[in-house]
Design an enzyme around this catalytic site. Sequence first.
Site, PDB file in Angstrom:
ATOM      1  N   SER A 195       0.809  -1.217   0.000  1.00  0.00           N
ATOM      2  CA  SER A 195       0.000   0.000   0.000  1.00  0.00           C
ATOM      3  C   SER A 195       0.846   1.273   0.000  1.00  0.00           C
ATOM      4  CB  SER A 195      -0.971  -0.008   1.177  1.00  0.00           C
ATOM      5  OG  SER A 195      -0.239  -0.189   2.347  1.00  0.00           O
ATOM      6  N   THR A 201       6.932   1.594   1.795  1.00  0.00           N
ATOM      7  CA  THR A 201       8.300   2.082   1.593  1.00  0.00           C
ATOM      8  C   THR A 201       8.300   3.614   1.512  1.00  0.00           C
ATOM      9  OG1 THR A 201       8.506   0.121   0.197  1.00  0.00           O
ATOM     10  CG2 THR A 201      10.366   1.641   0.202  1.00  0.00           C
ATOM     11  N   HIS A 221       2.701  -5.071   9.712  1.00  0.00           N
ATOM     12  CA  HIS A 221       1.522  -5.311   8.875  1.00  0.00           C
ATOM     13  C   HIS A 221       0.406  -5.954   9.713  1.00  0.00           C
ATOM     14  CE1 HIS A 221       3.362  -4.361   5.060  1.00  0.00           C
ATOM     15  NE2 HIS A 221       4.129  -5.410   4.996  1.00  0.00           N
ATOM     16  N   ARG A 234      -4.458   1.736   0.635  1.00  0.00           N
ATOM     17  CA  ARG A 234      -4.411   2.025  -0.807  1.00  0.00           C
ATOM     18  C   ARG A 234      -5.608   1.356  -1.472  1.00  0.00           C
ATOM     19  NH1 ARG A 234       0.624   0.331  -4.848  1.00  0.00           N
ATOM     20  NH2 ARG A 234       0.161   1.873  -6.454  1.00  0.00           N
ATOM     21  N   TYR A 240      -2.997   6.348   0.240  1.00  0.00           N
ATOM     22  CA  TYR A 240      -1.950   6.514  -0.780  1.00  0.00           C
ATOM     23  C   TYR A 240      -2.393   7.532  -1.826  1.00  0.00           C
ATOM     24  CZ  TYR A 240       1.313   4.899  -4.487  1.00  0.00           C
ATOM     25  OH  TYR A 240       2.275   4.807  -5.468  1.00  0.00           O
TER      26      TYR A 240
HETATM   27  P1  A3P Z   1       3.322  -0.343  -7.577  1.00  0.00           P
HETATM   28  O1  A3P Z   1       3.606  -1.813  -7.576  1.00  0.00           O
HETATM   29  O2  A3P Z   1       1.890  -0.038  -7.912  1.00  0.00           O
HETATM   30  O3  A3P Z   1       4.258   0.432  -8.414  1.00  0.00           O
HETATM   31  P2  A3P Z   1       5.021  -1.236  -0.352  1.00  0.00           P
HETATM   32  O4  A3P Z   1       6.060  -0.199  -0.108  1.00  0.00           O
HETATM   33  O5  A3P Z   1       3.918  -1.227   0.661  1.00  0.00           O
HETATM   34  O6  A3P Z   1       5.617  -2.564  -0.582  1.00  0.00           O
HETATM   35  O7  A3P Z   1       4.282  -0.787  -1.690  1.00  0.00           O
HETATM   36  C1  A3P Z   1       4.950  -0.800  -2.910  1.00  0.00           C
HETATM   37  C2  A3P Z   1       4.227   0.108  -3.850  1.00  0.00           C
HETATM   38  O8  A3P Z   1       4.530   1.470  -3.550  1.00  0.00           O
HETATM   39  C3  A3P Z   1       4.666  -0.126  -5.283  1.00  0.00           C
HETATM   40  O9  A3P Z   1       3.524   0.181  -6.088  1.00  0.00           O
HETATM   41  C4  A3P Z   1       5.774   0.902  -5.416  1.00  0.00           C
HETATM   42  O10 A3P Z   1       6.124   1.231  -6.749  1.00  0.00           O
HETATM   43  C5  A3P Z   1       5.146   2.084  -4.688  1.00  0.00           C
HETATM   44  N1  A3P Z   1       6.128   3.071  -4.224  1.00  0.00           N
HETATM   45  C6  A3P Z   1       7.377   2.853  -3.751  1.00  0.00           C
HETATM   46  N2  A3P Z   1       7.980   4.007  -3.450  1.00  0.00           N
HETATM   47  C7  A3P Z   1       7.105   4.993  -3.751  1.00  0.00           C
HETATM   48  C8  A3P Z   1       7.177   6.416  -3.673  1.00  0.00           C
HETATM   49  N3  A3P Z   1       8.256   7.043  -3.230  1.00  0.00           N
HETATM   50  N4  A3P Z   1       6.092   7.115  -4.067  1.00  0.00           N
HETATM   51  C9  A3P Z   1       4.993   6.492  -4.523  1.00  0.00           C
HETATM   52  N5  A3P Z   1       4.868   5.146  -4.620  1.00  0.00           N
HETATM   53  C10 A3P Z   1       5.914   4.394  -4.239  1.00  0.00           C
END
Ligand code: A3P
Length: 320
Positions: A68, A71, A132, A154, A220
């Site tokens: 969601s 990171t 989580h 998200r 998100y």
């Molecule tokens: P997508 O797979 O849709 O690109 P998590 O961090 O919870 O594992 O989520 C990963 C999702 O957050 C991925 O989505 C990733 O590309 C997106 N993401 C990572 N860094 C980001 C940032 N700085 N801004 C926006 N989205 C980000």
Amino acid sequence: KYLSEDELSDECKNLLLTLPKERGWLVSHIYNYQGFWIAPRLLQGVIACQQQFQAQDSDIILVTTPKSGTTWLKSLLFVLVNRAKYPIFQQTHPLFINNPHDLVPFLELKLYSDGRVPDFSSFTSPRLLSTHLPFASLPKSVQHSTTKLVYLCRNPRDTFISLWHFSNNLKLDHTDVNSMEEMFHLFCKGVAIYGPFWNHVLDYWKQSIEKPNKVLFLMYEEIKDQPKIQLKRLAEFLECPFSIEEENCGVVDEILKMCSFQNLSKLEVNTNGKLSSGEENKIFFRRGEVGDWKNYFTVEMSEKLNHVIQQKFQGSGLRF
Ligand code: A3P
């Protein structure tokens, strides 16, 4: 490091024998423990964290469902809360040489993952941690302290697509790709890591309404749409609001820029580095956009998930 299934304690192995199981996304089966789905190798960390973690009143814990935007929010939290200790305009900022998951570690997935008591001595106050775990399964001391919880949610459609890519990426044998149809069916049934998605979100949503000083509920899509407003909301919730001087000096914009997808995904640590648990840092950065599900969903998938969303969220005040 995660334990392998053979390395789990006898207590854990015996518990697994009693739990309902379903087809897993990454491993052959996932198990329903306390109402949520978890992979067997993660169970010991969950239990150790529940039994041993002692929250401090000043702790800040980021809670998310997987994929969601954890990171991203970890990076924003770290930079925001530590801006006195690590001035944001400095080239040597820890964000530039560490993956956000190393700066804001997961409790059950990292600190307690081997079932042992972690060493918190290097943490400074406030401790920034993440999980989580669903609300009802949080360690009791988190619920009974003034620890603040920042929840990030998200759109389930994009969460599903992100999770599908992520699980395929994590598979050691990339030829054995999970079928989207099968994974979608499981997701709609609620069978996804830490799911059902709706239960996770709704429990924290209710808590954020009942206890607005304890739980902040962020989306998100809202951070994407109104980044400055949402970052200021986060700062106020954490009782570290931006001063007029900071706003005038462009601190809010600078934090957003530092933590942007474009910036983070290009850093050397995030293109070539790995987490201690072995995952490559680059798999946490895919597209980072809103609405990517439209590139994948068939009409039938849209209708099916719309129906589930309608059923699960109606009357809650949450719309997706
Ligand atoms: P997508 O797979 O849709 O690109 P998590 O961090 O919870 O594992 O989520 C990963 C999702 O957050 C991925 O989505 C990733 O590309 C997106 N993401 C990572 N860094 C980001 C940032 N700085 N801004 C926006 N989205 C980000």
